[in-house]
Write an enzyme that holds these catalytic residues in place. Structure first.
Site, PDB file in Angstrom:
ATOM      1  N   SER A 126       0.278   5.963  -9.421  1.00  0.00           N
ATOM      2  CA  SER A 126      -0.450   4.835 -10.021  1.00  0.00           C
ATOM      3  C   SER A 126      -1.363   5.267 -11.164  1.00  0.00           C
ATOM      4  O   SER A 126      -1.991   6.336 -11.110  1.00  0.00           O
ATOM      5  CB  SER A 126      -1.309   4.206  -8.914  1.00  0.00           C
ATOM      6  N   GLU A 128      -4.122   4.182 -11.563  1.00  0.00           N
ATOM      7  CA  GLU A 128      -5.464   4.242 -10.973  1.00  0.00           C
ATOM      8  C   GLU A 128      -5.908   5.702 -10.781  1.00  0.00           C
ATOM      9  O   GLU A 128      -7.102   5.980 -10.679  1.00  0.00           O
ATOM     10  CB  GLU A 128      -5.442   3.480  -9.639  1.00  0.00           C
ATOM     11  N   TYR A 152      -8.423   4.364  -2.977  1.00  0.00           N
ATOM     12  CA  TYR A 152      -7.013   4.129  -3.294  1.00  0.00           C
ATOM     13  C   TYR A 152      -6.514   5.156  -4.322  1.00  0.00           C
ATOM     14  O   TYR A 152      -5.473   5.793  -4.136  1.00  0.00           O
ATOM     15  CB  TYR A 152      -6.816   2.706  -3.837  1.00  0.00           C
TER      16      TYR A 152
END
Ligand code: G4F
Length: 323
Positions: A126, A128, A152
């Site tokens: 990801s 992120e 996460y």
């Protein structure tokens, strides 16, 4: 003989689009689903293709079931899409997030290594993971340092590193696709795009009168899940295993998203949006814009959907559902 794919997270947005795509390509599909008390809802996104799928009950935290499925099925390709994927919720459930996302990835990699080492492995990594690092030209790419700012993001970075390590150490065909945000009408409605679109339609139909949001100034590189699952399949069918970035290369703010969505329905977003502390995060990724030059040049991959076409599709979906 048909190729065999095993998809964790098959009942999610990406899993459902990927299953459709691989069925079109002639694959035999196996998928992991979790047992839930509301059984009639858990396969909503794949009910239309259910009769063509081989679904196995299991969980990413149960290494025994993963081992058993992988040993029995001996998949050609394994797509690890299962995750606790909500960034804000990961602050509330950090241990669950790490167990599901990081240990879950380790469980699969170990099952492959011990029982099906020829299986190719795709890890849903990801954007992120970059946190707030941006290269000087305003993009994130494979060489951009990773410094996640959420449980996460940290869980995904652990999985990213494990995938690389099993590739170099154990010579598995293991790849990371670093995917930037990707949406569709099948997106969960607690993610910002589908929350904005669904609520705007509800406001238009008189069902709701306000939309409560958090940070309107963060920027995301939003593509369509349909385009991104095609990239996943290309990634596992390249001559050598490696990592890739998948993105549109364009970025927009949450405010831009609201403005476009409400405008499309003849409304001004300023009249309906309230900012609520509850939707802000402890720490925010402020700006994402991915450089996907390599996947475009090597495979000729490019998104079919523009941002506007994607939001229009989501508006149509909610209008016909809520009419
Ligand atoms: O839609 P979001 O929740 O997606 P986010 O956090 O960027 O994560 C998504 O993309 C990642 C890839 O970068 C994936 F790995 C991850 O699994 C997930 O798919 O939030 C987008 C932005 C954030 O800046 C958030 O603070 O929208 C902002 N936002 C503002 N108000 C809101 C809200 N987000 C949500 N979910 N809900 C709000 O009310």
């Amino acid at each position: 003989m048909n190729k065999i794919a095993f998809i964790t997270g098959i009942s999610g947005q990406d899993g459902s689009y990927l299953a459709e795509h691989l069925l079109d390509l002639g694959y035999e599909i196996h998928g992991l689903i979790r047992r839930q008390s509301l059984t009639e809802r858990q396969t909503e996104r794949i009910d239309h293709i259910d009769h063509k799928l081989n679904l196995h009950y299991g969980d990413m935290t149960d290494e025994h079931c993963l081992y058993k499925i992988i040993q029995e099925v001996q998949p050609d390709e394994i797509y690890n899409l299962a995750a606790m994927s909500h960034v804000k919720v990961s602050f509330d459930m950090p241990a669950f997030t790490i167990k599901t996302n990081s240990l879950g990835t380790l469980n699969i990699l170990e099952a492959i290594r011990n029982s099906s080492p020829q299986s190719k492995f795709y890890q849903a990594s990801s954007s992120e993971m970059f946190g707030n690092n941006i290269d000087n030209d305003g993009f994130q790419r494979l060489s951009t340092p990773m410094n996640p700012v959420s449980p996460y993001g940290s869980s995904k970075l652990m999985s990213y590193n494990l995938t690389k390590q099993y590739r170099t150490g154990y010579k598995l065909y293991a790849c990371n696709g670093i995917l930037f945000n990707h949406e569709s009408p099948r997106r969960g409605t607690t993610f910002v795009t589908n929350k904005v679109v669904k609520t705007a339609v509800e406001i238009k139909y008189g069902i709701k009168n306000v939309l409560k949001l958090g940070n309107l100034d963060s920027h995301r590189d939003w593509g369509h899940s349909y385009d991104y699952v095609r990239a996943m399949h290309l990634i596992l069918n390249y001559e050598t295993p490696r990592d890739w970035v998948v993105s549109t290369g364009e970025t927009k703010s949450v405010r831009n998203l609201c403005e476009y969505t409400f405008n499309q329905m003849g409304m001004n977003y300023n009249d309906y949006i309230i900012q609520d502390e509850k939707y802000f995060r402890k720490e925010e990724v402020n700006y994402l814009r991915g450089d996907s030059t390599e996947i475009r040049e090597i495979f000729g991959w490019k998104p079919k959907y523009t941002f506007n076409a994607m939001i229009d599709e989501m508006i149509d979906f909610w209008q016909s559902k809520l009419k």
